[in-house]
Scaffold this motif. Structure first.
Motif, short mmCIF file in Angstrom:
data_model
loop_
_atom_site.label_atom_id
_atom_site.label_comp_id
_atom_site.label_asym_id
_atom_site.label_seq_id
_atom_site.Cartn_x
_atom_site.Cartn_y
_atom_site.Cartn_z
N ILE A 17 0.86 -1.19 0.00
CA ILE A 17 0.00 0.00 0.00
C ILE A 17 0.89 1.23 0.00
N PRO A 18 0.74 2.14 -0.95
CA PRO A 18 1.57 3.36 -0.95
C PRO A 18 1.19 4.28 0.21
N LEU A 19 2.21 4.81 0.88
CA LEU A 19 2.00 5.67 2.03
C LEU A 19 2.06 7.15 1.68
N MET A 20 1.99 7.46 0.40
CA MET A 20 2.01 8.86 -0.02
C MET A 20 0.83 9.63 0.57
N ALA A 21 -0.35 9.00 0.56
CA ALA A 21 -1.54 9.68 1.11
C ALA A 21 -1.37 9.97 2.59
N LEU A 22 -0.76 9.05 3.33
CA LEU A 22 -0.54 9.27 4.77
C LEU A 22 0.44 10.41 5.00
N ALA A 23 1.51 10.45 4.18
CA ALA A 23 2.49 11.53 4.32
C ALA A 23 1.89 12.89 4.01
N ILE A 24 0.90 12.94 3.12
CA ILE A 24 0.25 14.20 2.78
C ILE A 24 -0.75 14.62 3.86
N MET A 25 -1.38 13.65 4.53
CA MET A 25 -2.41 13.96 5.51
C MET A 25 -1.82 14.32 6.88
N VAL A 26 -0.62 13.85 7.18
CA VAL A 26 -0.05 14.06 8.51
C VAL A 26 0.07 15.54 8.89
N PRO A 27 0.55 16.43 7.98
CA PRO A 27 0.68 17.84 8.40
C PRO A 27 -0.61 18.45 8.92
N MET A 30 -1.27 17.69 12.60
CA MET A 30 -0.38 18.27 13.58
C MET A 30 -0.75 19.69 13.98
N PHE A 31 -1.47 20.42 13.14
CA PHE A 31 -1.80 21.81 13.45
C PHE A 31 -2.92 21.88 14.47
N ARG A 42 -1.10 30.15 23.08
CA ARG A 42 0.03 30.76 22.39
C ARG A 42 0.24 30.18 21.00
N MET A 43 0.04 28.88 20.85
CA MET A 43 0.26 28.24 19.56
C MET A 43 -0.74 28.75 18.52
N LEU A 44 -1.99 28.84 18.90
CA LEU A 44 -3.01 29.35 17.97
C LEU A 44 -2.78 30.83 17.65
N THR A 45 -2.37 31.59 18.65
CA THR A 45 -2.10 33.01 18.41
C THR A 45 -0.95 33.19 17.44
N LEU A 46 0.12 32.43 17.64
CA LEU A 46 1.26 32.51 16.73
C LEU A 46 0.90 32.05 15.32
N GLN A 47 0.10 31.00 15.23
CA GLN A 47 -0.32 30.51 13.93
C GLN A 47 -1.19 31.53 13.20
N ASN A 48 -2.13 32.13 13.90
CA ASN A 48 -3.00 33.14 13.29
C ASN A 48 -2.20 34.38 12.88
N ILE A 78 0.99 26.92 4.01
CA ILE A 78 1.17 26.12 5.22
C ILE A 78 1.38 24.65 4.88
N PHE A 79 0.66 24.17 3.89
CA PHE A 79 0.78 22.77 3.48
C PHE A 79 2.18 22.47 2.96
N LEU A 80 2.70 23.32 2.08
CA LEU A 80 4.03 23.08 1.52
C LEU A 80 5.12 23.22 2.56
N ILE A 81 5.01 24.21 3.42
CA ILE A 81 6.02 24.37 4.48
C ILE A 81 6.03 23.14 5.38
N SER A 82 4.85 22.64 5.72
CA SER A 82 4.77 21.47 6.61
C SER A 82 5.40 20.24 5.95
N LEU A 83 5.08 20.00 4.69
CA LEU A 83 5.65 18.84 4.00
C LEU A 83 7.16 18.97 3.89
N ASN A 84 7.65 20.15 3.55
CA ASN A 84 9.09 20.33 3.38
C ASN A 84 9.84 20.19 4.70
N MET A 85 9.26 20.72 5.77
CA MET A 85 9.94 20.67 7.08
C MET A 85 9.89 19.27 7.67
#
Length: 227
Positions: A17-27, A30-31, A42-48, A78-85
């Motif tokens: 089973i390819p895990l590409m979908a799982l790697a895309i959904m994980v970010p 986490m938010f 503080r986390m929500l304030t910084l994110q906003n 946010i999606f691209l930054i999360s995947l790259n990081m």
């Protein structure tokens, strides 16, 4: 068995089973999710704060019509930054090193900007293919060149993101392998190589964030030409 350095870019499989979908959904998992309380943590304030700052900076040169894309651009950033990081962590996989995923993001969004321009202001959109004041003999050549450059844009978006992340990951793996091999032979050189690896990792973190920003910024520039 000798493994290739490019094996890290192969899409992971588990029980076929390819895990590409799982790697895309994980970010997205986490938010932190926004709450109904008046005061956020503080986390929500910084994110906003980050989302608002990025959105204002990105939509500043756009017309009011282009502000409808604010949610798409912020989510994509946010999606691209999360995947790259997340791809920089050990034993992880970076989906954005796959050209198919990057082209799947670049082509539909670029095509949407072109369709919007052709629907709302077709004369202005087609005017980009021929600069004003062009000599008559150069008109066919310039139209062909501008048309090719128009269709190269999504390819450049996808290839730029893929090439930068792939090159950074390969360089990190090469230097890490060199440090591991040199440790019993030349400990001093291995220590210097490890310091270089640490600095390169910091640079790769910056590249992961910058490339996500450049991807969305170029899309906003394409949208600016068509609204």
């Amino acid at each position: 068995m000798t493994l290739s350095f490019f094996d890290q870019f192969i899409s992971p499989m588990f029980l076929g089973i390819p895990l590409m979908a799982l790697a895309i959904m994980v970010p997205w998992i986490m938010f932190p999710t926004p709450s109904s309380r008046w005061m956020n943590n503080r986390m929500l304030t910084l994110q906003n704060w980050f989302i608002n700052l990025f959105t204002k900076q990105l939509l500043l040169p756009l017309n009011t019509t282009g502000h409808k894309w604010a949610l798409i651009f912020a989510s994509l950033m946010i999606f691209l930054i999360s995947l790259n990081m997340l791809g920089l962590l050990p034993y992880t996989f970076t989906p954005t090193t796959q050209l198919s995923l990057n082209m799947g993001l670049a082509v539909p969004l670029w095509l949407a900007t072109v369709i919007i321009g052709m629907r709302n202001q077709p004369t202005h959109s087609l005017g980009h293919l021929l600069p004003e004041g062009t000599p008559v003999l150069l008109i066919p050549v310039l139209i062909i060149i501008e048309t090719i450059s128009l269709f190269i844009r999504p390819i450049a978006l996808g290839v730029r993101l893929t090439a930068n992340l792939t090159a950074g990951h390969l360089l990190i793996q090469l230097i890490a392998t060199a440090a591991f091999v040199l440790m019993p032979l030349m400990p001093t050189v291995a220590l210097l190589t490890t310091i270089l690896l640490f600095l390169l990792t910091l640079l790769e973190v910056a590249v992961a964030m910058i490339q996500a920003y450049v991807f969305v910024l170029l899309l906003s520039l394409y949208l600016q030409e068509n609204v």
